[in-house]
Design an enzyme around this catalytic site. Sequence first.
Site, PDB file in Angstrom:
ATOM      1  CG  ASN A 122      36.037 -27.807  -0.917  1.00  0.00           C
ATOM      2  OD1 ASN A 122      37.032 -27.836  -0.213  1.00  0.00           O
ATOM      3  ND2 ASN A 122      35.711 -28.796  -1.741  1.00  0.00           N
TER       4      ASN A 122
ATOM      5  CG  ASP B 136      29.130 -33.738  -2.809  1.00  0.00           C
ATOM      6  OD1 ASP B 136      29.921 -34.701  -2.754  1.00  0.00           O
ATOM      7  OD2 ASP B 136      28.622 -33.206  -1.806  1.00  0.00           O
TER       8      ASP B 136
ATOM      9  CG  PHE C  94      37.133 -37.287   7.351  1.00  0.00           C
ATOM     10  CD1 PHE C  94      38.074 -38.263   7.059  1.00  0.00           C
ATOM     11  CD2 PHE C  94      37.372 -36.435   8.416  1.00  0.00           C
ATOM     12  CE1 PHE C  94      39.238 -38.397   7.815  1.00  0.00           C
ATOM     13  CE2 PHE C  94      38.531 -36.550   9.188  1.00  0.00           C
ATOM     14  CZ  PHE C  94      39.459 -37.527   8.885  1.00  0.00           C
TER      15      PHE C  94
ATOM     16  CE  LYS D 287      27.597 -37.826   4.441  1.00  0.00           C
ATOM     17  NZ  LYS D 287      28.091 -36.531   4.811  1.00  0.00           N
TER      18      LYS D 287
END
Length: 396
Positions: free
Chosen positions: A208, A277, A321, A335
């Site tokens: 990414n 992920d 984060f 989260k």
Amino acid sequence: MLTNRNILLCVGGGIASYKSAALASKLVQAGAHVQVAMTRNAQQFVGKTTFEALTRKAVYDDVFIEHDPSKIAHIDLADEADLIVVAPATANLIAKLAHGIADDFITTTILAATCPVIVAPAMNVNMLEHPATVRNIEQLKQDGVQVIAPGVGNLACGWVGKGRLPEPEDLVATLSTFFEDKYLAGRKVLISAGPTVERIDPVRYLTNDSSGKTGIALAEAARDAGADVTLVHGPLRIGLPTGISTIAVESGEEMLEAMLRDYETQDIVIMSAAVADYRPSVQYDQKQKKIHGPLRIELEETTDILKTLGEQKQHQLLVGFAAETTDVETFAKQKLIRKKADFIVANDVSRSDIGFVSDENEVVVFGKNDSVTRYDQQLKSTLAKSLMRQFAEALA
Ligand code: CTP
């Protein structure tokens, strides 16, 4: 930060010594009491008069010439200095300092000093990478000297490479961190940064856009606050800070292992890495051939590192984060609970002016005690300092 600080600026004999004149000037402007010492070779490049005019103080270059006979200058200056800066530090000066040789004013004074010493090497790239220089710099680091990494660019010798003295304003910024409040002294901080890389085959992978800038800024903020910092990072395009331990990893699994290695002894643990992920279910040892038609790659979920750290948490303050494009607050709060974190730093990655590759960010920090702290758009380096303060204040 620099007001009324006694700084001894030691100028070595390299072409970059012209930048030291600007450094002396900027330090004086910042309110520091600047005393300059020069080697004889440095004076081949810049005259003493320049530094004397900038600092309004006599420049020292000879142990046996005392400006004030009631004093022994190299001992007095060593005792008075709050910080000694060697800029530029030539290969010769570095070698002498690494071996405790005291054969001129600068080396003798530094040997007599107990204050922190910062060395900013500047030289030809091959001199910098010569095994002798590498060894001497390593020795200085082991002796507790902070070495400022040289910049990369055009060198006076015509080479392009590593070896430039950082710009005077950057040096001033680095020096002022020395006098910052060491509110994390004695604390250990573990931070992850950058992307992870999940291999498909030896030459292809999933990754990414994470630049690692936020994690690096946090690591610098923690280091400047006196913490013992470890940065676990995926592949990065930007340089790593000095004065911290670094562990380079590729995949999420490698990052998980690195984060768990010394987890128990940490005080603050921050997952700022953009961990993939998913990873390919199968990773091929050989480069895969074209199949002349649609290709399907099956992906499997990676281990959630933050969640794993949350489950194994004892005394550590754990920070995660949340990179969101919609419903930032709702998802961030979910989260926080799901990953058993103490804080979630949420940002909106749908905006191009902040986030992943930008130098700036705007975040909201959600705490497990329902606290909500908003930070306006600002430089990641400035933001990191405020965030680190907030985390430190929450430490038990
Ligand atoms: N994270 C992690 N391990 C993973 C994925 C994410 O430790 N395998 C961490 C990140 O470092 C970050 C936090 O989890 O601190 C949130 O990551 P994010 O990708 O935004 O959230 P996800 O849990 O992946 O949820 P979703 O993709 O549904 O938003």
